[in-house]
Design a protein around this motif. Structure first.
Motif, PDB file in Angstrom:
ATOM      1  N   MET A   6     -11.781  17.978  -0.688  1.00 39.30           N
ATOM      2  CA  MET A   6     -10.730  17.883   0.137  1.00 39.30           C
ATOM      3  C   MET A   6     -10.001  16.273   0.605  1.00 39.30           C
ATOM      4  O   MET A   6      -9.339  15.840   1.505  1.00 39.30           O
ATOM      5  CB  MET A   6     -11.793  17.879   1.793  1.00 39.30           C
ATOM      6  N   SER A   7     -12.070  15.556   0.727  1.00 38.24           N
ATOM      7  CA  SER A   7     -11.100  14.239   0.124  1.00 38.24           C
ATOM      8  C   SER A   7      -9.789  13.751  -0.601  1.00 38.24           C
ATOM      9  O   SER A   7      -9.020  13.207  -0.198  1.00 38.24           O
ATOM     10  CB  SER A   7     -12.466  13.492  -0.168  1.00 38.24           C
ATOM     11  N   MET A   8      -9.539  13.770  -1.744  1.00 36.66           N
ATOM     12  CA  MET A   8      -8.614  13.956  -2.241  1.00 36.66           C
ATOM     13  C   MET A   8      -7.305  14.371  -2.005  1.00 36.66           C
ATOM     14  O   MET A   8      -6.053  13.941  -1.589  1.00 36.66           O
ATOM     15  CB  MET A   8      -8.472  14.686  -3.945  1.00 36.66           C
ATOM     16  N   ALA A  13      -2.245  13.366   1.254  1.00 32.64           N
ATOM     17  CA  ALA A  13      -1.442  12.995   2.168  1.00 32.64           C
ATOM     18  C   ALA A  13      -1.260  12.192   2.691  1.00 32.64           C
ATOM     19  O   ALA A  13       0.183  11.661   3.493  1.00 32.64           O
ATOM     20  CB  ALA A  13      -2.036  14.451   2.911  1.00 32.64           C
ATOM     21  N   ASN A  14      -2.451  11.149   2.946  1.00 28.79           N
ATOM     22  CA  ASN A  14      -2.333   9.548   4.127  1.00 28.79           C
ATOM     23  C   ASN A  14      -1.174   9.008   3.015  1.00 28.79           C
ATOM     24  O   ASN A  14      -0.324   8.322   3.304  1.00 28.79           O
ATOM     25  CB  ASN A  14      -3.335   9.157   4.166  1.00 28.79           C
ATOM     26  N   ALA A  20       6.502   7.460   4.014  1.00 24.05           N
ATOM     27  CA  ALA A  20       7.557   8.835   5.143  1.00 24.05           C
ATOM     28  C   ALA A  20       7.947   7.382   6.590  1.00 24.05           C
ATOM     29  O   ALA A  20       8.607   7.160   6.677  1.00 24.05           O
ATOM     30  CB  ALA A  20       7.198   9.473   5.444  1.00 24.05           C
ATOM     31  N   ARG A  21       6.266   6.760   6.980  1.00 22.25           N
ATOM     32  CA  ARG A  21       6.706   6.266   7.690  1.00 22.25           C
ATOM     33  C   ARG A  21       6.978   4.625   7.811  1.00 22.25           C
ATOM     34  O   ARG A  21       7.618   4.451   8.460  1.00 22.25           O
ATOM     35  CB  ARG A  21       4.670   6.100   8.521  1.00 22.25           C
TER      36      ARG A  21
END
Length: 62
Positions: A6-8, A13-14, A20-21
């Motif tokens: 989940m951390s990876m 994703a971040n 993108a931001r």
């Protein structure tokens, strides 16, 4: 206990969301700068007609 998968996943994703931001922010800033230039030119042309003649490109001497 922490879940390494989940951390990876969240780290990846971040990273994608940050990229993108950044691209979206740059696009908005470019558009705002373009609109500011157009507005300034429109007001200048309206207040001082004939003052700013279009510049001509110098012919290349090749």
């Amino acid at each position: 206990m922490k879940n390494p998968f989940m951390s990876m996943f969240l780290s990846g994703a971040n990273k994608i969301a940050g990229s993108a931001r950044g691209q979206a922010t740059a696009a908005v800033k470019r558009e705002a700068a373009k609109n500011t230039r157009q507005m300034t030119k429109a007001w200048t042309d309206a207040m001082f007609p004939g003052l700013a003649a279009p510049r001509r490109k110098k012919p290349s001497g090749k």
